[in-house]
Design a protein around this motif. Structure first.
Motif, mmCIF file in Angstrom:
data_model
loop_
_atom_site.group_PDB
_atom_site.id
_atom_site.type_symbol
_atom_site.label_atom_id
_atom_site.label_comp_id
_atom_site.label_asym_id
_atom_site.label_seq_id
_atom_site.Cartn_x
_atom_site.Cartn_y
_atom_site.Cartn_z
ATOM 1 N N GLU A 47 -5.463 8.537 1.821
ATOM 2 C CA GLU A 47 -4.821 7.418 2.501
ATOM 3 C C GLU A 47 -3.310 7.514 2.398
ATOM 4 O O GLU A 47 -2.776 8.135 1.484
ATOM 5 C CB GLU A 47 -5.290 6.093 1.904
ATOM 6 N N PHE A 49 0.131 5.133 2.290
ATOM 7 C CA PHE A 49 0.686 3.800 2.073
ATOM 8 C C PHE A 49 2.174 3.856 2.374
ATOM 9 O O PHE A 49 2.895 4.662 1.795
ATOM 10 C CB PHE A 49 0.468 3.343 0.627
ATOM 11 N N ARG A 60 -0.731 0.657 6.007
ATOM 12 C CA ARG A 60 -1.681 1.560 5.359
ATOM 13 C C ARG A 60 -2.433 2.308 6.454
ATOM 14 O O ARG A 60 -2.797 1.734 7.470
ATOM 15 C CB ARG A 60 -2.629 0.711 4.537
#
Length: 107
Positions: A47, A49, A60
């Motif tokens: 992921e 951020f 995000r």
């Protein structure tokens, strides 16, 4: 695979792998840092951020690994849409696209 964070840095903006004490790279603009971090997180399947100037997370990107995007991707494959970026580019916004396919993001 480590999640990637775009964070403010004394010399501009930095990319930091989650849990790392050192930054991966420092750039002069947030846009450049985001582009680099997005490539890293896509390659790692992690992921991304994006932090604002105040240090708080403002965005995000899970690159389709979260349940909502998996549901959308499954629906798209059913309709033989394999290039989501190309398909989405026909629409004004992602929200407009989602309204057309009648899927709303979970609250």
């Amino acid at each position: 695979s480590k999640n990637q964070h775009v964070v403010p840095h004394c010399s501009g903006w930095a990319i930091r792998g989650e849990g790392n004490s050192r930054v991966t790279r420092v750039t002069s603009t947030q846009r450049e840092a985001i582009n680099i971090a997005r490539t890293i997180s896509r390659n790692q399947g992690s992921e991304l951020f994006i932090h604002g100037a105040d240090g708080r997370i403002r965005e995000r990107d899970s690159h389709g690994n979260d349940p909502f995007h998996q549901k959308v991707n499954k629906m798209l494959k059913r309709h033989r849409v394999y290039n989501i970026e190309g398909y989405l580019s026909r629409f004004c916004t992602e929200e407009y696209f989602l309204s057309l396919i009648h899927i709303s993001e979970p609250t």
